[in-house]
Design an enzyme around this catalytic site. Sequence first.
Site, short mmCIF file in Angstrom:
data_model
loop_
_atom_site.label_atom_id
_atom_site.label_comp_id
_atom_site.label_asym_id
_atom_site.label_seq_id
_atom_site.Cartn_x
_atom_site.Cartn_y
_atom_site.Cartn_z
N LYS A 69 0.82 -1.19 0.00
CA LYS A 69 0.00 0.00 0.00
C LYS A 69 0.86 1.26 0.00
O LYS A 69 0.40 2.34 -0.36
CB LYS A 69 -0.89 0.04 1.26
CG LYS A 69 -1.83 -1.10 1.41
CD LYS A 69 -2.61 -0.93 2.73
CE LYS A 69 -3.38 -2.17 3.06
NZ LYS A 69 -3.91 -2.12 4.45
N GLY A 70 2.08 1.14 0.46
CA GLY A 70 2.91 2.32 0.76
C GLY A 70 3.06 3.34 -0.35
O GLY A 70 3.20 4.53 -0.08
N GLU A 125 7.87 2.66 -6.17
CA GLU A 125 8.05 2.07 -4.83
C GLU A 125 8.15 3.18 -3.79
O GLU A 125 8.68 4.25 -4.06
CB GLU A 125 9.35 1.27 -4.80
CG GLU A 125 9.16 -0.23 -4.84
CD GLU A 125 8.73 -0.85 -3.52
OE1 GLU A 125 8.02 -0.19 -2.73
OE2 GLU A 125 9.08 -2.01 -3.28
N ASP A 129 14.59 -0.92 1.40
CA ASP A 129 15.32 -1.17 2.64
C ASP A 129 16.43 -2.17 2.31
O ASP A 129 17.51 -1.78 1.86
CB ASP A 129 14.30 -1.69 3.67
CG ASP A 129 14.86 -1.80 5.07
OD1 ASP A 129 16.08 -1.76 5.23
OD2 ASP A 129 14.07 -1.94 6.01
N LYS A 157 17.10 3.55 1.81
CA LYS A 157 17.87 3.58 3.06
C LYS A 157 19.33 3.31 2.76
O LYS A 157 19.67 2.32 2.09
CB LYS A 157 17.32 2.55 4.04
CG LYS A 157 15.99 2.95 4.60
CD LYS A 157 15.66 2.13 5.82
CE LYS A 157 14.22 2.37 6.22
NZ LYS A 157 13.80 1.50 7.31
N PHE A 178 13.68 3.61 11.01
CA PHE A 178 12.33 3.26 10.59
C PHE A 178 11.53 4.55 10.47
O PHE A 178 11.46 5.35 11.41
CB PHE A 178 11.66 2.30 11.57
CG PHE A 178 10.41 1.71 11.00
CD1 PHE A 178 10.46 0.62 10.15
CD2 PHE A 178 9.18 2.28 11.27
CE1 PHE A 178 9.31 0.09 9.58
CE2 PHE A 178 8.01 1.76 10.71
CZ PHE A 178 8.09 0.66 9.87
N VAL A 179 10.93 4.78 9.31
CA VAL A 179 10.23 6.05 9.07
C VAL A 179 8.75 5.82 8.73
O VAL A 179 8.38 4.73 8.26
CB VAL A 179 10.91 6.85 7.94
CG1 VAL A 179 12.28 7.33 8.35
CG2 VAL A 179 10.99 6.04 6.64
#
Length: 209
Positions: A69-70, A125, A129, A157, A178-179
């Site tokens: 979903k991001g 995207e 990570d 990242k 972590f954001v």
Amino acid sequence: MHPDHLTGRVGQVTNQDTDGHRPEPLHTDSKLGRVVVSEEALVTRVEELGRQITADYLDRPPLLVGVLKGAFVFMSDLARAIRLPVEFDFMAVASYGSATKTSGVVRIVKDLDLDLSDRHVLVVEDIVDSGLTLSYLRRNLLARGPASLEVCALLVKEGLQRTKLDLRYVGFNIPPDFVVGYGLDIGERYRNLRRVCVYVGEDQPRPAS
Ligand code: IMP
């Protein structure tokens, strides 16, 4: 006197504060740490990416493939910054592995609706990570015979990728915290934050190693 629909008053956006700025959705808890990417920086960079993609795809409008979903917030803004007749499709994936580490084995939860053969595919995207999810997706999508396949990742990242990534477009390189925000969540919260912040709650996932 003019009726409202002729003066433009009907349907005007009204969610603005008295200074003319839209207020940030209320996320007033103490689990939000420092701002990693501000709203202004996001707006500027997404416009730049849109201009670059417009120039690169002038003669071959792309099919944007959003990874749910991001990516939905980024994809929505990016698509409107691209001055071409783009098309859209979405897929949703889930990683096998612990809650904090991607294993690289990915399950497709929702597949694409469109056929990719001979299409110029641009995967959108939210964040890379370890890079394992993306490398699986790339292999999977390439097997469907697109004319071309490129990736646009909003956030990468630094230093965590375990596999060589070929990212054509990158919004920002960020530290390995972590954001949340601008589509990114923890437990489905914070996706509508207008900036990207470090999440400092005790339940934060540890960085992949
Ligand atoms: P990778 O396979 O390790 O590159 O993981 C990528 C996926 O993990 C992203 O598409 C996100 O769904 C999730 N993810 C990784 N880091 C973060 C983060 O800092 N905040 C929110 N989601 C993240």
